[in-house]
Design an enzyme around this catalytic site. Structure first.
Site, PDB file in Angstrom:
ATOM      1  N   TYR A   4      73.673  14.912 -12.941  1.00 32.62           N
ATOM      2  CA  TYR A   4      74.230  14.731 -11.594  1.00 32.62           C
ATOM      3  C   TYR A   4      75.283  13.626 -11.586  1.00 32.62           C
ATOM      4  CZ  TYR A   4      74.512  14.134  -6.542  1.00 32.62           C
ATOM      5  OH  TYR A   4      74.979  14.044  -5.244  1.00 32.62           O
ATOM      6  N   LYS A  53      79.488  13.927 -10.926  1.00 35.74           N
ATOM      7  CA  LYS A  53      80.113  13.269  -9.769  1.00 35.74           C
ATOM      8  C   LYS A  53      81.242  12.332 -10.211  1.00 35.74           C
ATOM      9  CE  LYS A  53      77.978  15.535  -6.763  1.00 35.74           C
ATOM     10  NZ  LYS A  53      78.726  16.370  -5.811  1.00 35.74           N
TER      11      LYS A  53
HETATM   12  N1  LIG Z   1      72.703  14.215   0.626  1.00 37.66           N
HETATM   13  C1  LIG Z   1      73.117  13.103   0.042  1.00 37.66           C
HETATM   14  O1  LIG Z   1      72.531  12.008   0.199  1.00 37.66           O
HETATM   15  C2  LIG Z   1      74.335  13.136  -0.832  1.00 37.66           C
HETATM   16  C3  LIG Z   1      74.789  11.934  -1.367  1.00 37.66           C
HETATM   17  C4  LIG Z   1      75.914  11.938  -2.171  1.00 37.66           C
HETATM   18  C5  LIG Z   1      76.578  13.128  -2.429  1.00 37.66           C
HETATM   19  N2  LIG Z   1      76.123  14.289  -1.895  1.00 37.66           N
HETATM   20  C6  LIG Z   1      76.868  15.505  -2.197  1.00 37.66           C
HETATM   21  O2  LIG Z   1      77.197  16.170  -0.998  1.00 37.66           O
HETATM   22  C7  LIG Z   1      77.329  17.574  -1.249  1.00 37.66           C
HETATM   23  C8  LIG Z   1      76.470  18.352  -0.281  1.00 37.66           C
HETATM   24  O3  LIG Z   1      75.124  17.984  -0.480  1.00 37.66           O
HETATM   25  P1  LIG Z   1      73.987  18.240   0.613  1.00 37.66           P
HETATM   26  O4  LIG Z   1      73.124  17.054   0.580  1.00 37.66           O
HETATM   27  O5  LIG Z   1      74.595  18.697   1.881  1.00 37.66           O
HETATM   28  O6  LIG Z   1      73.177  19.407  -0.089  1.00 37.66           O
HETATM   29  P2  LIG Z   1      72.902  20.923   0.336  1.00 37.66           P
HETATM   30  O7  LIG Z   1      71.953  21.460  -0.664  1.00 37.66           O
HETATM   31  O8  LIG Z   1      72.514  20.976   1.777  1.00 37.66           O
HETATM   32  O9  LIG Z   1      74.334  21.608   0.182  1.00 37.66           O
HETATM   33  C9  LIG Z   1      74.779  22.160  -1.005  1.00 37.66           C
HETATM   34  C10 LIG Z   1      75.192  23.587  -0.734  1.00 37.66           C
HETATM   35  O10 LIG Z   1      75.751  24.121  -1.935  1.00 37.66           O
HETATM   36  C11 LIG Z   1      75.314  25.464  -2.024  1.00 37.66           C
HETATM   37  N3  LIG Z   1      75.385  25.907  -3.414  1.00 37.66           N
HETATM   38  C12 LIG Z   1      74.500  25.662  -4.429  1.00 37.66           C
HETATM   39  N4  LIG Z   1      74.899  26.294  -5.539  1.00 37.66           N
HETATM   40  C13 LIG Z   1      76.058  26.933  -5.225  1.00 37.66           C
HETATM   41  C14 LIG Z   1      76.942  27.750  -5.956  1.00 37.66           C
HETATM   42  N5  LIG Z   1      76.705  28.066  -7.241  1.00 37.66           N
HETATM   43  N6  LIG Z   1      78.033  28.243  -5.328  1.00 37.66           N
HETATM   44  C15 LIG Z   1      78.267  27.955  -4.024  1.00 37.66           C
HETATM   45  N7  LIG Z   1      77.465  27.188  -3.275  1.00 37.66           N
HETATM   46  C16 LIG Z   1      76.375  26.683  -3.882  1.00 37.66           C
HETATM   47  C17 LIG Z   1      73.896  25.460  -1.487  1.00 37.66           C
HETATM   48  O11 LIG Z   1      73.472  26.764  -1.098  1.00 37.66           O
HETATM   49  C18 LIG Z   1      74.021  24.494  -0.340  1.00 37.66           C
HETATM   50  O12 LIG Z   1      74.294  25.160   0.862  1.00 37.66           O
HETATM   51  C19 LIG Z   1      76.931  17.766  -2.707  1.00 37.66           C
HETATM   52  O13 LIG Z   1      78.091  17.801  -3.500  1.00 37.66           O
HETATM   53  C20 LIG Z   1      76.117  16.526  -3.018  1.00 37.66           C
HETATM   54  O14 LIG Z   1      76.126  16.210  -4.382  1.00 37.66           O
HETATM   55  C21 LIG Z   1      75.006  14.326  -1.113  1.00 37.66           C
END
Ligand SMILES: NC(=O)c1ccc[n+]([C@@H]2O[C@H](COP(=O)([O-])OP(=O)(O)OC[C@H]3O[C@@H](n4cnc5c(N)ncnc54)[C@H](O)[C@@H]3O)[C@@H](O)[C@H]2O)c1
Length: 263
Positions: free
Chosen positions: A157, A161
C-alpha cells in the site's frame, strides 16, 4: 458561478467513499460525472444520487487494471457528455498485510495493478481526450499520507501511494505545455467504510488514528472532496506537480501522541 461549471469529470473508484464524495461534490459544483468503479452497483448508487439532486452522471463498470475497460470508459464518457476535462483516480484495492516473507506475489501484484498501474491506465486513455477538449484540464490522483511515511507490514500500500505521487509529478511535466495540471491529494486518516472494516468501529478508528494527532480527530470524506474540487478548478490554476496533504497535520508530527507533550 460554481467551481466546475461546464467540466466533465471521470472519477475512478467513484462508487467508494472518497471517490463518491468527490463525484458528489464535483457534480454540486456543476460538472457532469462518469462514475467509474469495478462495482457497477456502487457506481450506480452515486450516479443516481447525483441525478436525483439535479446533476448529470453516468455509472460505468471499470476494472482499472484492465486496459480495454479503461479505454472503453473514456470513450463512453465522451459519447455521453461530449468531452472529458477532468480525471480523478480514487480506486484502490485491499492491499496485503505482512512483511515481504509473508506477502504472496499474487497479492503484491494485484495491489500494484489496481492502485498504481490502474492510475497509469486511466491516465493513458483519458489524457488524450482532456488534451482534445482544450482550455486546460486537471488530474487529481489520490495518494495517501502513507506515501509520505511507512507503516509496519504495509509495504504494498505505502509503495503504491508513494509511486502515485512521483508518477503524477512527471504527468504534470509532460502535460504542462497543454495547460493540463496534475496533482495528488494525500489524505490522512479519513473515516470511511473501508477504515470501518479495518478498525471495526468509528470510535476505534478515531482512537487508533485520530486521538493524539494534531487536530485530535479523523477527517471526513467531505474535507477530501473540498480539496479535490479546489485542485480541479481554476482556483488552482498555477498549482501543478504537487501533493496536497489533507491529513489534519498527521505528517507534520513525528510523535505517536500529542498528549505527552502537552503543557
Ligand atoms: N480512507 C482513508 O483513510 C484513506 C486515507 C488515505 C488514502 N485513501 C485513499 O483514498 C482512495 C479511496 O479510498 P476509500 O477509503 O474511499 O475506499 P473505498 O474502498 O470506499 O473506495 C475504493 C473504491 O475503489 C473501487 N475499486 C477497487 N478495485 C477496483 C478496480 N480494480 N477498478 C476500479 N475500481 C476499483 C472499490 O470498489 C471502491 O468503490 C483510495 O485510493 C485510498 O487509498 C484513503
Amino acid at each position: 458561478m460554481a467551481l466546475l461549471e461546464g467540466r466533465v469529470a471521470v472519477v475512478s473508484g467513484g462508487g467508494g467513499d472518497i471517490g463518491g464524495g468527490i463525484a458528489r461534490r464535483f457534480a454540486a459544483e456543476g460538472a457532469a460525472i462518469a462514475v467509474c468503479d469495478v462495482s457497477l452497483e456502487k457506481a450506480e448508487i452515486v450516479a443516481s444520487d447525483i441525478r436525483a439532486a439535479g446533476g448529470r452522471a453516468l455509472a460505468i463498470a471499470v476494472d482499472v487494471s484492465k486496459p480495454e475497460q479503461c479505454e472503453a470508459a473514456a470513450a463512453r464518457t465522451v459519447a455521453e457528455f461530449g468531452k472529458i476535462t477532468t480525471l480523478v483516480n480514487a480506486s484502490a484495492t485491499v492491499s496485503p498485510d505482512g512483511n515481504v516473507e509473508k506477502i504472496a506475489l499474487s497479492d503484491w501484484q494485484r495491489a500494484l495493478d489496481v492502485n498504481f498501474t490502474g492510475t497509469f491506465l486511466m491516465c493513458k486513455y483519458v489524457m488524450g481526450h482532456i488534451r482534445e477538449a482544450g482550455g486546460g484540464g486537471a488530474v487529481v490522483n489520490i495518494a495517501s499520507s502513507h506515501g509520505h511515511f511507512g507503516l509496519p507490514g504495509r509495504s504494498a500500500y505505502c509503495s503504491t501511494k508513494a509511486a502515485i505521487m512521483h508518477f503524477t509529478r512527471v504527468l504534470a511535466i509532460d502535460y504542462g505545455p497543454h495547460n493540463i495540471r496534475a496533482n495528488t491529494i494525500s489524505p490522512g486518516p479519513i473515516d470511511t467504510e473501508r477504515s470501518l472494516r479495518r478498525y471495526g468501529s468509528r470510535e476505534n478508528s478515531n482512537r487508533v488514528r485520530g486521538v493524539g494527532q494534531v487536530l485530535g480527530r479523523t477527517g471526513t470524506v467531505e474535507e477530501v472532496a473540498a480539496a479535490a474540487a479546489f485542485l480541479a478548478s481554476d482556483e488552482a490554476a498555477f498549482i501543478t506537480g504537487t501533493d496536497l496533504l489533507v491529513d489534519g497535520g498527521q505528517t507534520s508530527f513525528k510523535g505517536s501522541s500529542l498528549e505527552r507533550y502537552s503543557s
